[in-house]
Write a protein that holds these residues in place. Sequence first.
Motif, PDB file in Angstrom:
ATOM      1  N   GLY A 283       0.829  -1.184   0.000  1.00  0.00           N
ATOM      2  CA  GLY A 283       0.000   0.000   0.000  1.00  0.00           C
ATOM      3  C   GLY A 283       0.874   1.249   0.000  1.00  0.00           C
ATOM      4  N   ALA A 284       0.281   2.383   0.369  1.00  0.00           N
ATOM      5  CA  ALA A 284       1.011   3.652   0.338  1.00  0.00           C
ATOM      6  C   ALA A 284       2.188   3.673   1.305  1.00  0.00           C
TER       7      ALA A 284
ATOM      8  N   ARG B 190      -2.245  10.571  -7.158  1.00  0.00           N
ATOM      9  CA  ARG B 190      -2.646   9.425  -6.338  1.00  0.00           C
ATOM     10  C   ARG B 190      -3.103   8.264  -7.220  1.00  0.00           C
ATOM     11  N   ARG B 191      -2.232   7.925  -8.167  1.00  0.00           N
ATOM     12  CA  ARG B 191      -2.485   6.807  -9.081  1.00  0.00           C
ATOM     13  C   ARG B 191      -1.320   5.833  -8.976  1.00  0.00           C
ATOM     14  N   VAL B 192      -1.645   4.566  -9.057  1.00  0.00           N
ATOM     15  CA  VAL B 192      -0.610   3.540  -9.050  1.00  0.00           C
ATOM     16  C   VAL B 192      -0.988   2.478 -10.083  1.00  0.00           C
TER      17      VAL B 192
ATOM     18  N   ARG C 113      -5.840  -2.151  -0.642  1.00  0.00           N
ATOM     19  CA  ARG C 113      -4.607  -1.822   0.078  1.00  0.00           C
ATOM     20  C   ARG C 113      -4.163  -0.383  -0.180  1.00  0.00           C
ATOM     21  N   TRP C 114      -4.801   0.269  -1.158  1.00  0.00           N
ATOM     22  CA  TRP C 114      -4.468   1.654  -1.509  1.00  0.00           C
ATOM     23  C   TRP C 114      -5.735   2.504  -1.447  1.00  0.00           C
ATOM     24  N   PRO C 115      -6.335   2.670  -0.250  1.00  0.00           N
ATOM     25  CA  PRO C 115      -7.566   3.475  -0.173  1.00  0.00           C
ATOM     26  C   PRO C 115      -7.306   4.909  -0.621  1.00  0.00           C
ATOM     27  N   ASP C 116      -8.262   5.467  -1.332  1.00  0.00           N
ATOM     28  CA  ASP C 116      -8.199   6.839  -1.854  1.00  0.00           C
ATOM     29  C   ASP C 116      -7.188   6.997  -2.987  1.00  0.00           C
TER      30      ASP C 116
END
Length: 198
Positions: A92-93, A123-125, A142-145
């Motif tokens: 995640g972040a 905020r893109r992955v 695992r990457w909220p928002d």
Amino acid sequence: MRYRTATLELLREAWPGWDVRWAYDGPAELRTYLGLDPAHVRDRGRGTSCGPLLEPEDEELADPEPMAAVVTVGPDRCYAVANVADHPIREGAALLHRLSGGPEHGMCRVPADAGIHIDPLQRRVGWWVLGASAEAYEMPERWPDWTVEFWQDSWQEHVRLAPGQFQPPPVDHERALAEIRTAARQRREASQNQVTEA
């Protein structure tokens, strides 16, 4: 990276009329396809275990097929992580904190077997893998928002978004096809010789 596209092409030739595709979520994806509970082959209680950050001169990166994940951040940072456990996307972040102050690579030119590109401003992955990654389709949790895109095995998308950071060696498709056919023929001949000798 060198053989994946060629291997899948040859498998599709060998199975005409069939849908040949990779199970990115491993056995859980096969169970889901069959209508079975994927949780049976998952250990939800285990934590995340990602490999260490690699120095630019690490001997693993000199291997023709290194076990490495390339991680690019924004327009100018590139890292390599040993791809010996979980894919870095699973962190995640928090991955950004782990990378902070880590050994930067400038441009990664390795034929990696996994990768992730992080755009902190938008905020893109986006991520890809040549093997399997548990819960592959559940990474947005695992990457909220964040907007999370799973590129499956399309490492080319990573190259496109991080052109000055990730540039693996070119893949010679015709050579890969020839090498796979030769290796298959040699294995078949060796197997036949073992049967004859027995």
